[in-house]
Write a protein that holds these residues in place. Structure first.
Motif, PDB file in Angstrom:
ATOM      1  N   THR A 172      22.874 -35.979 -29.425  1.00 22.99           N
ATOM      2  CA  THR A 172      22.339 -34.791 -28.726  1.00 22.99           C
ATOM      3  C   THR A 172      20.540 -34.469 -29.819  1.00 22.99           C
ATOM      4  OG1 THR A 172      23.114 -33.339 -30.289  1.00 22.99           O
ATOM      5  CG2 THR A 172      24.367 -33.639 -28.458  1.00 22.99           C
ATOM      6  N   CYS A 173      19.753 -33.866 -28.905  1.00 19.74           N
ATOM      7  CA  CYS A 173      18.262 -33.683 -29.703  1.00 19.74           C
ATOM      8  C   CYS A 173      18.045 -32.345 -28.740  1.00 19.74           C
ATOM      9  CB  CYS A 173      17.646 -34.867 -29.741  1.00 19.74           C
ATOM     10  SG  CYS A 173      16.954 -35.439 -28.325  1.00 19.74           S
ATOM     11  N   LEU A 174      17.025 -31.700 -29.229  1.00 14.50           N
ATOM     12  CA  LEU A 174      16.052 -30.792 -28.691  1.00 14.50           C
ATOM     13  C   LEU A 174      15.218 -31.314 -27.696  1.00 14.50           C
ATOM     14  CD1 LEU A 174      15.779 -27.946 -28.083  1.00 14.50           C
ATOM     15  CD2 LEU A 174      13.982 -27.844 -29.911  1.00 14.50           C
ATOM     16  N   THR A 175      14.449 -32.566 -28.219  1.00 15.78           N
ATOM     17  CA  THR A 175      13.246 -33.112 -27.687  1.00 15.78           C
ATOM     18  C   THR A 175      13.450 -34.590 -27.916  1.00 15.78           C
ATOM     19  OG1 THR A 175      11.898 -31.085 -27.770  1.00 15.78           O
ATOM     20  CG2 THR A 175      10.811 -32.892 -27.023  1.00 15.78           C
ATOM     21  N   LEU A 176      13.172 -35.473 -26.785  1.00 18.12           N
ATOM     22  CA  LEU A 176      13.202 -36.828 -26.714  1.00 18.12           C
ATOM     23  C   LEU A 176      11.889 -37.187 -27.246  1.00 18.12           C
ATOM     24  CD1 LEU A 176      15.073 -39.324 -27.309  1.00 18.12           C
ATOM     25  CD2 LEU A 176      14.905 -39.328 -24.753  1.00 18.12           C
ATOM     26  N   THR A 177      11.454 -37.558 -28.677  1.00 13.93           N
ATOM     27  CA  THR A 177      10.206 -38.125 -29.111  1.00 13.93           C
ATOM     28  C   THR A 177      10.495 -39.531 -29.470  1.00 13.93           C
ATOM     29  OG1 THR A 177      10.767 -36.889 -31.175  1.00 13.93           O
ATOM     30  CG2 THR A 177       9.377 -35.675 -29.563  1.00 13.93           C
ATOM     31  N   PRO A 178       9.139 -40.196 -29.843  1.00 15.60           N
ATOM     32  CA  PRO A 178       9.437 -41.588 -30.273  1.00 15.60           C
ATOM     33  C   PRO A 178      10.150 -41.782 -31.644  1.00 15.60           C
ATOM     34  CG  PRO A 178       7.347 -41.074 -29.436  1.00 15.60           C
ATOM     35  CD  PRO A 178       7.927 -39.887 -29.462  1.00 15.60           C
ATOM     36  N   ASP A 179      10.076 -40.897 -32.418  1.00 18.34           N
ATOM     37  CA  ASP A 179      10.987 -41.122 -33.757  1.00 18.34           C
ATOM     38  C   ASP A 179      12.473 -40.751 -33.317  1.00 18.34           C
ATOM     39  OD1 ASP A 179      10.260 -38.163 -33.223  1.00 18.34           O
ATOM     40  OD2 ASP A 179      10.301 -37.741 -35.087  1.00 18.34           O
ATOM     41  N   VAL A 180      12.808 -39.890 -32.595  1.00 14.95           N
ATOM     42  CA  VAL A 180      14.084 -39.682 -32.267  1.00 14.95           C
ATOM     43  C   VAL A 180      14.781 -40.880 -31.473  1.00 14.95           C
ATOM     44  CG1 VAL A 180      15.872 -37.923 -30.701  1.00 14.95           C
ATOM     45  CG2 VAL A 180      14.002 -37.119 -32.128  1.00 14.95           C
ATOM     46  N   ALA A 181      13.957 -41.406 -30.588  1.00 17.73           N
ATOM     47  CA  ALA A 181      14.194 -42.441 -29.723  1.00 17.73           C
ATOM     48  C   ALA A 181      14.587 -43.575 -30.815  1.00 17.73           C
ATOM     49  CB  ALA A 181      13.239 -42.950 -28.496  1.00 17.73           C
ATOM     50  N   ASP A 182      13.809 -43.941 -31.726  1.00 23.07           N
ATOM     51  CA  ASP A 182      14.035 -44.833 -32.696  1.00 23.07           C
ATOM     52  C   ASP A 182      15.293 -44.681 -33.537  1.00 23.07           C
ATOM     53  OD1 ASP A 182      11.499 -46.045 -32.190  1.00 23.07           O
ATOM     54  OD2 ASP A 182      10.475 -45.020 -34.018  1.00 23.07           O
ATOM     55  N   GLU A 183      15.575 -43.335 -33.740  1.00 19.09           N
ATOM     56  CA  GLU A 183      16.913 -43.389 -34.327  1.00 19.09           C
ATOM     57  C   GLU A 183      18.012 -43.719 -33.522  1.00 19.09           C
ATOM     58  OE1 GLU A 183      19.714 -39.407 -35.967  1.00 19.09           O
ATOM     59  OE2 GLU A 183      17.775 -39.020 -35.236  1.00 19.09           O
ATOM     60  N   ALA A 184      18.066 -43.347 -31.938  1.00 18.39           N
ATOM     61  CA  ALA A 184      18.994 -43.761 -31.090  1.00 18.39           C
ATOM     62  C   ALA A 184      19.189 -44.885 -31.006  1.00 18.39           C
ATOM     63  CB  ALA A 184      18.630 -43.005 -29.863  1.00 18.39           C
ATOM     64  N   ILE A 185      18.195 -45.879 -30.874  1.00 21.76           N
ATOM     65  CA  ILE A 185      18.260 -47.287 -30.602  1.00 21.76           C
ATOM     66  C   ILE A 185      18.533 -48.155 -31.846  1.00 21.76           C
ATOM     67  CG2 ILE A 185      16.619 -49.403 -30.254  1.00 21.76           C
ATOM     68  CD1 ILE A 185      14.933 -47.475 -28.756  1.00 21.76           C
ATOM     69  N   GLN A 186      18.275 -47.552 -33.226  1.00 29.89           N
ATOM     70  CA  GLN A 186      18.525 -48.351 -34.271  1.00 29.89           C
ATOM     71  C   GLN A 186      20.133 -48.186 -34.680  1.00 29.89           C
ATOM     72  OE1 GLN A 186      15.843 -46.816 -37.137  1.00 29.89           O
ATOM     73  NE2 GLN A 186      14.136 -47.895 -36.183  1.00 29.89           N
ATOM     74  N   ALA A 187      20.677 -46.811 -34.024  1.00 33.50           N
ATOM     75  CA  ALA A 187      22.164 -46.379 -34.267  1.00 33.50           C
ATOM     76  C   ALA A 187      23.052 -46.875 -33.433  1.00 33.50           C
ATOM     77  CB  ALA A 187      22.294 -45.010 -34.522  1.00 33.50           C
ATOM     78  N   GLY A 188      22.316 -47.762 -32.156  1.00 35.92           N
ATOM     79  CA  GLY A 188      23.239 -48.333 -31.174  1.00 35.92           C
ATOM     80  C   GLY A 188      23.826 -47.124 -30.182  1.00 35.92           C
ATOM     81  N   VAL A 189      23.090 -46.198 -29.924  1.00 33.57           N
ATOM     82  CA  VAL A 189      23.419 -44.927 -29.147  1.00 33.57           C
ATOM     83  C   VAL A 189      23.595 -45.437 -27.703  1.00 33.57           C
ATOM     84  CG1 VAL A 189      22.731 -42.580 -28.195  1.00 33.57           C
ATOM     85  CG2 VAL A 189      22.883 -43.216 -30.659  1.00 33.57           C
ATOM     86  N   GLN A 190      24.361 -44.995 -26.983  1.00 28.67           N
ATOM     87  CA  GLN A 190      24.434 -45.374 -25.404  1.00 28.67           C
ATOM     88  C   GLN A 190      24.154 -43.928 -24.679  1.00 28.67           C
ATOM     89  OE1 GLN A 190      27.625 -46.069 -27.321  1.00 28.67           O
ATOM     90  NE2 GLN A 190      26.807 -48.076 -27.512  1.00 28.67           N
ATOM     91  N   LEU A 191      24.046 -42.940 -25.245  1.00 26.76           N
ATOM     92  CA  LEU A 191      23.551 -42.032 -24.546  1.00 26.76           C
ATOM     93  C   LEU A 191      23.065 -40.864 -25.195  1.00 26.76           C
ATOM     94  CD1 LEU A 191      23.797 -39.828 -21.975  1.00 26.76           C
ATOM     95  CD2 LEU A 191      25.805 -38.847 -22.782  1.00 26.76           C
ATOM     96  N   VAL A 192      21.715 -40.444 -24.919  1.00 24.95           N
ATOM     97  CA  VAL A 192      20.889 -39.307 -25.585  1.00 24.95           C
ATOM     98  C   VAL A 192      21.118 -37.931 -24.667  1.00 24.95           C
ATOM     99  CG1 VAL A 192      18.919 -38.375 -26.222  1.00 24.95           C
ATOM    100  CG2 VAL A 192      19.505 -40.611 -27.069  1.00 24.95           C
ATOM    101  N   VAL A 193      21.724 -36.968 -25.371  1.00 29.90           N
ATOM    102  CA  VAL A 193      21.501 -35.696 -24.501  1.00 29.90           C
ATOM    103  C   VAL A 193      20.442 -34.978 -25.002  1.00 29.90           C
ATOM    104  CG1 VAL A 193      22.820 -33.481 -23.883  1.00 29.90           C
ATOM    105  CG2 VAL A 193      24.146 -35.678 -24.392  1.00 29.90           C
ATOM    106  N   ALA A 194      19.203 -34.928 -24.343  1.00 32.26           N
ATOM    107  CA  ALA A 194      18.081 -34.033 -24.813  1.00 32.26           C
ATOM    108  C   ALA A 194      17.998 -32.949 -24.236  1.00 32.26           C
ATOM    109  CB  ALA A 194      16.901 -35.233 -24.528  1.00 32.26           C
ATOM    110  N   HIS A 195      17.730 -31.908 -24.690  1.00 32.33           N
ATOM    111  CA  HIS A 195      17.526 -30.453 -24.094  1.00 32.33           C
ATOM    112  C   HIS A 195      16.739 -30.498 -23.162  1.00 32.33           C
ATOM    113  CE1 HIS A 195      18.607 -26.175 -23.156  1.00 32.33           C
ATOM    114  NE2 HIS A 195      17.372 -26.154 -23.743  1.00 32.33           N
TER     115      HIS A 195
END
Length: 305
Positions: free
Chosen positions: A81-104
């Motif tokens: 989960t995150c408040l806002t999907l920004t490039p650095d947050v997207a990098d975290e999701a991709i590098q961690a192998g996330v399948q779903l981001v719940v962005a407020h």
């Protein structure tokens, strides 16, 4: 903010699969059962649960909520989960192998004609899509939910007799706990100055702005997270002594001052980030087999010196 006229029956999210519920409460797709001892959770199962937590029909009519892209039949193991999907947050999701981001806050908030790598947002979205990362936004549905951001703020501050600031009409929903904003009674009367200090400690934030006499006694507080200072009229109407929100326009502050109604501005990030951490905890409780966390990279873009 004006609410839509909600239909009595909200259409299902497109592509949501019919799921089998096992004796232990686990959801599995009928066509993708796993081998004994191997658990598969479908994205559609988590989407169904998000809908129960924050019904999309209760979002504001201008909002863009729900599954913004992704395959509901996909298997998931990691959710962020995150408040806002920004490039650095997207990098975290991709590098961690996330399948779903719940962005407020929704991405693709306005209609777009193309998504290319020629822009910062386009590059981020393209990388997420290539990485198989689905994106869901509950936004104002989560703001308004019985256990959502505004309710979480009210509970964190120790308010009692918590009610919506702007209840939904019976024609919209049958649950009286659903509505925009929240209001409640403080544990004990306190000055506006003391209340600001309580908010700062509770939200772990600095640089709170306010409109009003710091010696004024506050007994009941209205809450509207994010950029929602227009709720001061609702707060005053129901008998609140002040409103807590994230931010307002300069002329909005002048309007509130002219009305002699105290306003506490704790920051957009500070009033909403905790609610996304809370959502991650709720999802972890419901899906303990998944790895779920709130972004560890995300930071408030505004700093107080």
């Amino acid at each position: 903010v004006v609410h839509r006229s909600f239909p009595m029956q909200w259409p299902p999210l497109p592509g949501i699969c019919d799921l089998e519920t096992l004796d232990d409460g686990t959801h599995r797709d009928e066509q993708a059962k796993s081998a004994p001892g191997e658990l598969i959770v479908k994205l559609s199962a988590l989407l169904d649960h998000l809908e129960t937590l924050a019904p999309l029909a209760t979002a504001e009519d201008w909002d863009n909520v729900g599954l913004l892209w992704g395959d509901c039949t996909a298997d998931i193991a990691k959710v962020m989960t995150c408040l806002t999907l920004t490039p650095d947050v997207a990098d975290e999701a991709i590098q961690a192998g996330v399948q779903l981001v719940v962005a407020h806050h929704p991405v693709l908030f306005k209609a777009v004609q193309r998504v290319t790598a020629d822009t910062t947002e386009g590059r981020m979205l393209w990388r997420l899509a290539r990485g198989g990362v689905a994106v869901y936004s509950p936004h104002t549905a989560w703001d308004n939910a019985p256990d959502g951001i505004n309710a979480f703020l009210a509970q964190s501050l120790g308010l009692t007799d918590i009610q919506p600031l702007r209840p939904f009409s019976a024609a919209m929903v049958t649950d009286a706990t659903l509505g925009s904003g929240r209001c409640g009674r403080l544990p004990s009367p306190m000055t506006l100055q003391a209340l600001v200090e309580l908010v700062a400690t509770t939200l772990n934030t600095r640089g709170i702005e306010l409109v009003g006499d710091t010696d004024r006694e506050i007994r009941t507080l209205g809450i509207a997270c994010g950029s929602a200072a227009e709720f001061w009229k609702d707060a005053k109407r129901v008998g609140c002594d002040a409103l807590l929100t994230g931010e307002t326009r300069f002329h909005g502050a002048l309007e509130v001052r002219a009305a002699d109604f105290p306003l506490i501005l704790a920051g957009h990030y500070a009033t909403e980030r905790g609610g996304m951490e809370h959502l991650a905890q709720l999802l972890t409780t419901a899906f303990s087999e998944l790895d779920i966390w709130c972004s560890r990279t995300e930071r408030d873009p505004l700093q107080s010196l």
